[in-house]
Motif scaffolding. Structure first.
Motif, PDB file in Angstrom:
ATOM      1  N   TRP A   1       0.833  -1.211   0.000  1.00  0.00           N
ATOM      2  CA  TRP A   1       0.000   0.000   0.000  1.00  0.00           C
ATOM      3  C   TRP A   1       0.860   1.249   0.000  1.00  0.00           C
ATOM      4  N   GLN A   2       2.069   1.124   0.530  1.00  0.00           N
ATOM      5  CA  GLN A   2       2.996   2.271   0.457  1.00  0.00           C
ATOM      6  C   GLN A   2       3.352   2.557  -1.002  1.00  0.00           C
ATOM      7  N   GLU A   3       3.552   1.483  -1.757  1.00  0.00           N
ATOM      8  CA  GLU A   3       3.873   1.682  -3.184  1.00  0.00           C
ATOM      9  C   GLU A   3       2.697   2.315  -3.935  1.00  0.00           C
ATOM     10  N   VAL A   4       1.484   1.908  -3.570  1.00  0.00           N
ATOM     11  CA  VAL A   4       0.304   2.513  -4.203  1.00  0.00           C
ATOM     12  C   VAL A   4       0.257   3.996  -3.848  1.00  0.00           C
ATOM     13  N   ARG A   5       0.419   4.282  -2.560  1.00  0.00           N
ATOM     14  CA  ARG A   5       0.351   5.686  -2.104  1.00  0.00           C
ATOM     15  C   ARG A   5       1.434   6.534  -2.778  1.00  0.00           C
ATOM     16  N   ALA A   6       2.581   5.908  -3.042  1.00  0.00           N
ATOM     17  CA  ALA A   6       3.709   6.646  -3.637  1.00  0.00           C
ATOM     18  C   ALA A   6       3.413   7.108  -5.073  1.00  0.00           C
ATOM     19  N   GLN A   7       2.352   6.585  -5.660  1.00  0.00           N
ATOM     20  CA  GLN A   7       1.999   6.992  -7.027  1.00  0.00           C
ATOM     21  C   GLN A   7       1.332   8.368  -7.072  1.00  0.00           C
ATOM     22  N   PHE A   8       0.983   8.888  -5.888  1.00  0.00           N
ATOM     23  CA  PHE A   8       0.241  10.157  -5.842  1.00  0.00           C
ATOM     24  C   PHE A   8       1.115  11.277  -5.299  1.00  0.00           C
ATOM     25  N   GLN A   9       0.906  12.472  -5.846  1.00  0.00           N
ATOM     26  CA  GLN A   9       1.673  13.628  -5.367  1.00  0.00           C
ATOM     27  C   GLN A   9       0.976  14.347  -4.216  1.00  0.00           C
ATOM     28  N   LEU A  10      -0.045  13.731  -3.657  1.00  0.00           N
ATOM     29  CA  LEU A  10      -0.766  14.327  -2.521  1.00  0.00           C
ATOM     30  C   LEU A  10       0.205  14.679  -1.422  1.00  0.00           C
ATOM     31  N   SER A  11      -0.015  15.850  -0.825  1.00  0.00           N
ATOM     32  CA  SER A  11       0.867  16.310   0.241  1.00  0.00           C
ATOM     33  C   SER A  11       0.965  15.277   1.373  1.00  0.00           C
ATOM     34  N   ARG A  12       2.182  15.104   1.851  1.00  0.00           N
ATOM     35  CA  ARG A  12       2.415  14.202   2.988  1.00  0.00           C
ATOM     36  C   ARG A  12       2.140  14.913   4.307  1.00  0.00           C
ATOM     37  N   ASP A  13       1.807  16.196   4.246  1.00  0.00           N
ATOM     38  CA  ASP A  13       1.570  16.961   5.479  1.00  0.00           C
ATOM     39  C   ASP A  13       0.174  16.717   6.042  1.00  0.00           C
ATOM     40  N   PHE A  14      -0.663  16.057   5.246  1.00  0.00           N
ATOM     41  CA  PHE A  14      -2.055  15.871   5.668  1.00  0.00           C
ATOM     42  C   PHE A  14      -2.440  14.390   5.621  1.00  0.00           C
ATOM     43  N   ILE A  15      -3.495  14.080   6.383  1.00  0.00           N
ATOM     44  CA  ILE A  15      -4.137  12.771   6.242  1.00  0.00           C
ATOM     45  C   ILE A  15      -5.359  13.013   5.356  1.00  0.00           C
ATOM     46  N   HIS A  16      -5.395  12.352   4.226  1.00  0.00           N
ATOM     47  CA  HIS A  16      -6.400  12.670   3.187  1.00  0.00           C
ATOM     48  C   HIS A  16      -7.637  11.784   3.321  1.00  0.00           C
ATOM     49  N   LEU A  17      -8.657  12.334   3.967  1.00  0.00           N
ATOM     50  CA  LEU A  17      -9.895  11.569   4.141  1.00  0.00           C
ATOM     51  C   LEU A  17     -11.042  12.166   3.311  1.00  0.00           C
TER      52      LEU A  17
END
Ligand code: PLP
Length: 438
Positions: free
Chosen positions: A43-59
């Motif tokens: 799931w880390q590899e999946v998440r790494a495909q997105f440029q979403l900021s790491r400063d937030f939890i995206h819900l």
């Protein structure tokens, strides 16, 4: 550029191409290269495909997609092609890319590509479908009190224009005690002999409730057995919060129309969506925006005789689009399939379960979304005692957690655990929601 494309290019654009341009046969897509192979085992590899900021939890990831790497790369590739030579690149790419998108969508949904119309959003799909309905005098539309603005307004606009009757019903008394049987019963017993259209939403973005769509479709099939073709109930579903969440084969679902944006859970390019219609159902709707399909356009120009094309072709609105986005949609379907549909569903279920169980334990929180996975999918709605929903969401954002408020007359705080969040992040979010009660 193939022979047909070249002829179209010359005829339709009225241009005479210089020899140098015609000689440049290297497709621009190739010149700009393709995406590297994906690694999506963890799931880390999946998440790494997105440029979403790491400063937030995206819900609130379902609101509007962040593009994963293959989608982003494809958009960039097509954008560059269009920047360099808009007309040449369009003629080179349009037909083959649209075919690739339809193929990928059809493979993902397990249906035929000729049954799919491409749109720019769920709303456009709903507007085209409900706006193009042909109903006979006396036939009514049955819908519910739980649908999104886009369904309700599309139906209302249809009624204003055509005089069609719309009946809106509640599907349950209380979310606390709701059951699949109650939902099914309430829908089916409200279908009258003159009900032609049933319009529902698979997963409600107002509460997170999921309807038993397959059972509803089966019951409608049964009911239709004793109806004449022109009286058959047509079952239409807004599936935007099921597509990319639920693991289904559309051919097994049994509805007549399924409408969804692909720029939410599917992670498709922003400004993309589709309408799927079963072959038996397309005759109930007519296009309201002219298609730009080559064969339809050629026939209009008198270059070829008119053809009997699938209705879905006419239901794909023409005019030029943000093609770099539309053509990159196949990458989103392929991305989901590369992760695995069952794996996606399982992961979203697990994280939502974790969120719901955590919230249910908090004395200051009222959880509105049913706990059962049979009645919920990827959306969790709740209230915090003494706080308005927008205050909850503001406070959470201050704590780097992004949720949203349900955009309905009754408002709730809403979070959506997804492939963009980890179990640890759900725990963190729960800790912060717990602190809101202190
Ligand atoms: C159930 C539902 N239908 C339709 C829409 C509209 O989707 P789109 O932005 O793709 O038009 C939304 C949310 O935005 C929604 O929650």
């Amino acid at each position: 550029m193939g022979a047909i494309h070249r002829r179209d290019f010359l005829v339709r654009s009225g241009m005479v191409l210089g020899a140098a341009v015609l000689a440049a046969e290297v497709p621009l897509s190739k010149a700009f290269g393709n995406s590297p192979p994906l690694k999506l085992d963890s799931w880390q590899e999946v998440r790494a495909q997105f440029q979403l900021s790491r400063d937030f939890i995206h819900l609130a990831g379902f609101f509007l997609a962040s593009h994963p790497t293959p989608v982003r790369a494809a958009i960039e590739r097509y954008r560059r092609g269009l920047e360099v030579d808009p007309i040449g690149y369009w003629f080179e790419q349009e037909e083959k890319q649209e075919a690739a998108v339809l193929r990928a969508a059809a493979d993902y949904l397990a249906v035929d590509p000729t049954e799919i119309a491409l749109t720019d959003s769920t709303t456009m799909g709903l507007g085209l479908l409900y706006g193009g309905l042909t109903l006979r005098g006396g036939q009514e539309i049955l819908t519910t009190l739980h649908d999104h603005y886009s369904t309700e307004m599309s139906l209302r606009l249809c009624a204003e224009r055509t005089g069609a009757t719309i009946r809106r019903i509640p599907l349950y008394d209380s979310l606390k005690h709701v059951s699949r049987l109650e939902l099914l019963d309430n829908l089916i017993r409200n279908i009258r002999p003159n009900t032609r259209i049933v319009a529902v939403t698979w997963v409600h973005s107002s509460t997170g409730l999921k309807l038993p769509i397959q059972e509803m479709a089966q019951a409608i099939h049964k009911l239709n057995e004793s109806r004449a073709e022109q009286d058959r109930v047509i079952f239409c579903v807004d599936a935007v919060h099921a597509l990319g969440v639920e693991d289904f084969r559309l051919s097994d679902v049994g509805c007549d129309f399924l409408v969804a944006g692909t720029h939410k859970w599917m992670f498709g390019p922003r400004g993309t969506g589709l309408v799927w219609g079963h072959q038996r159902a397309w005759s109930v709707v007519n296009a309201v925006i002219p298609t730009f399909n080559t064969q339809a356009y050629d026939a209009w120009m008198g270059l070829s005789p008119p053809k009997d094309l699938p209705k879905s072709v006419y239901m794909t609105p023409g005019g030029f689009h943000s093609f770099e986005h539309r053509w990159a949609l196949d990458e989103a379907f392929n991305f989901h399939r590369a992760i695995g549909k069952a794996r996606v569903t399982q992961r979203i279920y697990e994280l939502n379960q974790q969120m719901k169980e955590g919230l249910a334990k908090m004395p200051h929180v009222t959880l509105h979304t049913p706990m059962s996975q049979d009645l919920s999918a990827g959306i969790v709605c709740f209230e915090v005692a003494g706080m308005a929903p927008h205050q909850v969401i503001e406070q959470l954002r201050n704590r780097k957690i992004i949720g949203s408020v349900t955009p309905y007359a009754t408002q709730y705080a809403r979070v959506a655990p997804s492939l963009l969040t980890s179990s640890q992040e759900i725990e963190q979010a729960l800790e912060e929601i717990l602190k809101l009660g202190v």
